[in-house]
Every structure is written in C-alpha cells, then in structure tokens.
Motif scaffolding. Structure first.
Motif, PDB file in Angstrom:
ATOM      1  N   TYR A  24      13.012  -5.489   1.199  1.00  0.00           N
ATOM      2  CA  TYR A  24      12.667  -4.849  -0.077  1.00  0.00           C
ATOM      3  C   TYR A  24      12.877  -3.294   0.036  1.00  0.00           C
ATOM      4  O   TYR A  24      13.760  -2.914  -1.038  1.00  0.00           O
ATOM      5  CB  TYR A  24      11.227  -5.223  -0.660  1.00  0.00           C
ATOM      6  CG  TYR A  24      11.116  -4.671  -2.157  1.00  0.00           C
ATOM      7  CD1 TYR A  24      11.447  -5.656  -2.877  1.00  0.00           C
ATOM      8  CD2 TYR A  24      10.416  -3.443  -2.224  1.00  0.00           C
ATOM      9  CE1 TYR A  24      11.305  -4.979  -4.303  1.00  0.00           C
ATOM     10  CE2 TYR A  24      10.356  -3.178  -3.563  1.00  0.00           C
ATOM     11  CZ  TYR A  24      10.641  -3.785  -4.581  1.00  0.00           C
ATOM     12  OH  TYR A  24      10.532  -3.427  -5.931  1.00  0.00           O
ATOM     13  N   PHE A  25      12.246  -2.566   0.517  1.00  0.00           N
ATOM     14  CA  PHE A  25      12.711  -1.135   0.630  1.00  0.00           C
ATOM     15  C   PHE A  25      13.853  -0.718   1.289  1.00  0.00           C
ATOM     16  O   PHE A  25      14.347   0.268   0.957  1.00  0.00           O
ATOM     17  CB  PHE A  25      11.386  -0.330   1.561  1.00  0.00           C
ATOM     18  CG  PHE A  25      10.286  -0.389   0.742  1.00  0.00           C
ATOM     19  CD1 PHE A  25       9.987   0.556  -0.610  1.00  0.00           C
ATOM     20  CD2 PHE A  25       9.132  -1.231   1.057  1.00  0.00           C
ATOM     21  CE1 PHE A  25       8.865   0.575  -1.150  1.00  0.00           C
ATOM     22  CE2 PHE A  25       7.981  -1.202   0.390  1.00  0.00           C
ATOM     23  CZ  PHE A  25       7.706  -0.328  -0.860  1.00  0.00           C
ATOM     24  N   ASP A  26      14.420  -1.365   2.206  1.00  0.00           N
ATOM     25  CA  ASP A  26      15.634  -1.169   2.931  1.00  0.00           C
ATOM     26  C   ASP A  26      16.759  -1.427   1.685  1.00  0.00           C
ATOM     27  O   ASP A  26      17.724  -0.511   1.839  1.00  0.00           O
ATOM     28  CB  ASP A  26      16.112  -2.187   4.096  1.00  0.00           C
ATOM     29  CG  ASP A  26      15.159  -1.778   5.356  1.00  0.00           C
ATOM     30  OD1 ASP A  26      14.656  -0.520   5.368  1.00  0.00           O
ATOM     31  OD2 ASP A  26      15.300  -2.677   6.186  1.00  0.00           O
ATOM     32  N   ALA A  27      16.841  -2.311   0.846  1.00  0.00           N
ATOM     33  CA  ALA A  27      17.707  -2.634   0.075  1.00  0.00           C
ATOM     34  C   ALA A  27      17.461  -1.392  -1.175  1.00  0.00           C
ATOM     35  O   ALA A  27      18.616  -1.152  -1.753  1.00  0.00           O
ATOM     36  CB  ALA A  27      17.425  -3.876  -0.700  1.00  0.00           C
ATOM     37  N   ARG A  28      16.600  -0.491  -1.160  1.00  0.00           N
ATOM     38  CA  ARG A  28      16.405   0.461  -2.192  1.00  0.00           C
ATOM     39  C   ARG A  28      16.651   1.639  -1.599  1.00  0.00           C
ATOM     40  O   ARG A  28      16.205   2.867  -2.224  1.00  0.00           O
ATOM     41  CB  ARG A  28      15.196   0.257  -3.004  1.00  0.00           C
ATOM     42  CG  ARG A  28      15.177  -0.980  -3.911  1.00  0.00           C
ATOM     43  CD  ARG A  28      13.603  -1.624  -4.097  1.00  0.00           C
ATOM     44  NE  ARG A  28      13.921  -2.795  -5.367  1.00  0.00           N
ATOM     45  CZ  ARG A  28      14.239  -3.833  -4.880  1.00  0.00           C
ATOM     46  NH1 ARG A  28      14.429  -4.305  -3.535  1.00  0.00           N
ATOM     47  NH2 ARG A  28      14.508  -4.725  -5.699  1.00  0.00           N
ATOM     48  N   GLY A  29      17.195   1.942  -0.303  1.00  0.00           N
ATOM     49  CA  GLY A  29      17.195   3.149   0.283  1.00  0.00           C
ATOM     50  C   GLY A  29      16.253   3.979   0.840  1.00  0.00           C
ATOM     51  O   GLY A  29      16.320   5.040   1.284  1.00  0.00           O
ATOM     52  N   PHE A  30      15.400   3.036   1.082  1.00  0.00           N
ATOM     53  CA  PHE A  30      14.099   3.785   1.676  1.00  0.00           C
ATOM     54  C   PHE A  30      14.278   3.753   3.283  1.00  0.00           C
ATOM     55  O   PHE A  30      15.133   2.889   3.689  1.00  0.00           O
ATOM     56  CB  PHE A  30      12.681   3.194   1.500  1.00  0.00           C
ATOM     57  CG  PHE A  30      12.199   3.198   0.216  1.00  0.00           C
ATOM     58  CD1 PHE A  30      11.332   4.395  -0.008  1.00  0.00           C
ATOM     59  CD2 PHE A  30      12.409   2.586  -0.821  1.00  0.00           C
ATOM     60  CE1 PHE A  30      10.816   4.631  -1.263  1.00  0.00           C
ATOM     61  CE2 PHE A  30      12.091   2.956  -2.138  1.00  0.00           C
ATOM     62  CZ  PHE A  30      11.232   3.651  -2.442  1.00  0.00           C
ATOM     63  N   VAL A  35       9.003  15.081   4.385  1.00  0.00           N
ATOM     64  CA  VAL A  35       9.321  15.727   3.164  1.00  0.00           C
ATOM     65  C   VAL A  35       9.951  16.991   2.977  1.00  0.00           C
ATOM     66  O   VAL A  35      10.980  17.592   2.395  1.00  0.00           O
ATOM     67  CB  VAL A  35       8.197  15.548   2.009  1.00  0.00           C
ATOM     68  CG1 VAL A  35       8.746  15.908   0.657  1.00  0.00           C
ATOM     69  CG2 VAL A  35       7.901  13.994   1.784  1.00  0.00           C
ATOM     70  N   ILE A  36       9.002  17.982   3.600  1.00  0.00           N
ATOM     71  CA  ILE A  36       9.556  19.315   3.830  1.00  0.00           C
ATOM     72  C   ILE A  36      10.922  19.571   4.710  1.00  0.00           C
ATOM     73  O   ILE A  36      11.749  20.470   4.183  1.00  0.00           O
ATOM     74  CB  ILE A  36       8.489  20.227   4.638  1.00  0.00           C
ATOM     75  CG1 ILE A  36       7.146  20.296   3.692  1.00  0.00           C
ATOM     76  CG2 ILE A  36       9.023  21.752   4.930  1.00  0.00           C
ATOM     77  CD1 ILE A  36       5.967  20.851   4.403  1.00  0.00           C
ATOM     78  N   GLY A  37      11.148  18.532   5.543  1.00  0.00           N
ATOM     79  CA  GLY A  37      12.168  18.778   6.352  1.00  0.00           C
ATOM     80  C   GLY A  37      13.583  17.978   5.540  1.00  0.00           C
ATOM     81  O   GLY A  37      14.703  18.281   6.085  1.00  0.00           O
ATOM     82  N   GLY A  38      13.374  17.630   4.347  1.00  0.00           N
ATOM     83  CA  GLY A  38      14.345  17.222   3.546  1.00  0.00           C
ATOM     84  C   GLY A  38      14.496  15.649   3.294  1.00  0.00           C
ATOM     85  O   GLY A  38      15.436  15.149   2.698  1.00  0.00           O
ATOM     86  N   MET A  39      13.660  14.965   4.136  1.00  0.00           N
ATOM     87  CA  MET A  39      13.864  13.489   3.792  1.00  0.00           C
ATOM     88  C   MET A  39      12.645  13.238   2.735  1.00  0.00           C
ATOM     89  O   MET A  39      11.527  12.860   2.811  1.00  0.00           O
ATOM     90  CB  MET A  39      13.128  12.838   5.072  1.00  0.00           C
ATOM     91  CG  MET A  39      14.198  12.778   6.045  1.00  0.00           C
ATOM     92  SD  MET A  39      13.597  11.844   7.607  1.00  0.00           S
ATOM     93  CE  MET A  39      15.077  12.289   8.813  1.00  0.00           C
ATOM     94  N   ASP A  40      13.533  13.073   1.502  1.00  0.00           N
ATOM     95  CA  ASP A  40      12.659  13.019   0.136  1.00  0.00           C
ATOM     96  C   ASP A  40      12.396  11.310  -0.138  1.00  0.00           C
ATOM     97  O   ASP A  40      11.565  10.935  -0.832  1.00  0.00           O
ATOM     98  CB  ASP A  40      13.401  13.723  -0.946  1.00  0.00           C
ATOM     99  CG  ASP A  40      13.424  14.960  -0.742  1.00  0.00           C
ATOM    100  OD1 ASP A  40      12.217  15.366  -0.322  1.00  0.00           O
ATOM    101  OD2 ASP A  40      14.343  15.538  -0.958  1.00  0.00           O
TER     102      ASP A  40
END
Length: 295
Positions: free
Chosen positions: A239-245, A290-295
């Motif tokens: 489910y999350f893979d399909a939404r770009g997570f 998140v700080i490293g740019g993986m939003d």
C-alpha cells in the motif's frame, strides 16, 4: 523361618504393615508375570504374533527414554532423503473429485508430514492422520498393498508426532474420505515427546507461550494467525510502496537513551567497551532522515 517371623513381630506395627504390603505387591507382580508368560507361550504355540506394545500406554515418564531407545535400535533412524512428489494441499485439490471407493492404482504419489493420529483396526490395517502445510490427509495402510520391508516393523516404530513418509496410490475409502494407500511407509524423524491427545488439546497459557512450536502443532488456529499477520504486513507494505513511500531500517541500539522519560533497556558492548541503550521509539532516526532530505 521361625526366627524371621519372631524378628518381624518385634518390629513396630507400622513397619510390619509396610513389609506386609511389600510382600503382597511382590506376590501380585510375580503372579502377573506368570500369567503373561503363560499367555505368551499359548500365543507362540498357536502361531499368533504378540501384539506390539503401545508406548503411550506404558509409563508416561519413560516415554522419551523409550523413544530414544527405539531410535537407537533402527538401522537408518534419519534417512538422507525422501523425494516428495506432491504436497498434501495439492493432493487434496487434485483428487478431491474421486468417487467413494474409487482407487487410482496407476498413479503413485509420495508425500510426507507429521502424524497427528494413529489408529489400528486389527493387525493388518492401520490408519494415520498426516498433516502438512495446514492440511490433513488419511493414510490407510493395508498389509495387502504393502510392498516394503516388514509391515509390522515399519509401522510399529511410527508414533504420534513423528514425521513420516508414505509412497502409494491415491483413492477414497468406502466412506468417501480421500486417502493414500501406501506401498511403503518410512519414519523420517522421530518425536521423542508425547503430544497432547486431540480431545485434550493444549490450553495451558504458560506451556503455549513457552513452547510455541508445540502450540503450532496442536492448535491449528495459531498457525493461521502467522499467515494472516504476514498477509497484513505485506498488504501495508505494498500500500505504501504504491504511494511513493520508502521503507528504511533504523538502529535498535543507541549510545544515548531515547524515548522521553521511558526507562530503556541497557546492555554492554564487549568489543567497544561501552554501554548501549535499546531504542524506545524510532523517531530520532526518522527525524534525521527528514533533515537529510527524505521527506
């Protein structure tokens, strides 16, 4: 004899009573052994084979000892291989449409699984309930169809809990139950502990959680729970893979305690000679991402 009786009479009443009970028990045991020897002699004279002893009917405290002795007496207690040609679920799905009493003697199958039940109907017919992959199939072992070495010997060493292999043809009994009629059965791996009976089950919570493998053998619902959990985790992941997570793994141990005021588990790293703390929550590392740019 008179001297012994006089000495016995001088003993306290409780001691005399104990000695009397021991003598009576010894006499009963000797009488029992005598009757058994006479019965064995009659059976040998009439040509009837002695009925093999059921280990589960003997002293339960010696079950493991008896099983180990049985395994040691076998020439090949742990066979190198047993080539399985079909799984039990596939076997059931493929041949469930057979008619009652129909036998497919031209089709040979080789299966393996754990014995959950063993029942004898005379000396030449033995029934097994064989379980594998969450499915059950009946093994209807008849001496008429058996082609291996020693029908009684091969079946006598197989007990509940053992992993056994069966090679034979498929069919249905007269009552319509799908069965394998083996030409050969083989003990693949012996179970040295007595399983709970089917009607008793395994209900003690402490035993169930300390021996999860036993819980999975006896209680089929536990096995289903593992499969359901795996499917739920797989669904969430897709489910999350399909939404770009993105799925990441964060360290379990940290040099500083994290998780607000919760008390962490502390351990010592011998090679680094330092204290480490088990994480209470993964949020610190997720914030770093998140700080490293993986939003």
């Amino acid at each position: 004899m008179d001297t012994a009786n006089e000495a016995t009479q001088k003993l306290p009443a409780a001691e005399r009573k104990r000695l009397k009970k021991e003598a009576e028990a010894k006499a009963r045991a000797e009488e029992k052994e005598k009757k058994k020897a006479e019965a064995d002699a009659k059976a040998a004279a009439s040509g009837k084979a002695e009925k093999p002893a059921n280990l589960e009917e003997l002293d339960p405290t010696k079950y493991r000892e008896n099983r180990i002795a049985t395994v040691k007496s076998l020439k090949d207690p742990y066979p190198h291989k047993w080539p399985v040609s079909i799984s039990i679920p596939m076997l059931i799905e493929k041949y469930k449409g057979l008619e009652s009493g129909q036998h497919e003697e031209g089709i040979e199958v080789t299966i393996a699984g754990r014995v959950r039940s063993k029942r004898a109907s005379g000396a030449k017919l033995i029934f097994y309930d064989l379980w594998a992959d969450g499915c059950r199939v009946q093994i209807m072992c008849q001496a008429d169809h058996y082609q291996g070495e020693g029908f009684q010997e091969a079946n006598g060493v197989i007990n509940r809990g053992d992993i056994m292999g069966a090679r034979g043809f498929i069919g249905k009994s007269n009552k319509g139950e799908l069965s394998v009629f083996p030409k050969e059965v083989k003990l693949l791996s012996a179970c040295c502990h007595m399983l709970p009976k089917d009607h008793q089950g395994l209900k003690d919570p402490e035993v169930r959680f300390r021996k999860r493998y036993l819980d999975m053998i006896v209680n089929e619902d536990v096995r289903k729970t593992f499969f359901i959990r795996s499917k739920i985790v797989s669904f969430i992941r897709h489910y999350f893979d399909a939404r770009g997570f993105l799925e990441v793994e964060t360290p379990m141990m940290n040099m500083i305690p994290g998780g607000a005021t919760a008390k962490p588990f502390v351990t010592h790293h011998n090679d680094l000679n330092m204290e480490l703390f088990m994480r209470v929550a993964p949020e610190l590392y997720l914030k770093m991402l998140v700080i490293g740019g993986m939003d």
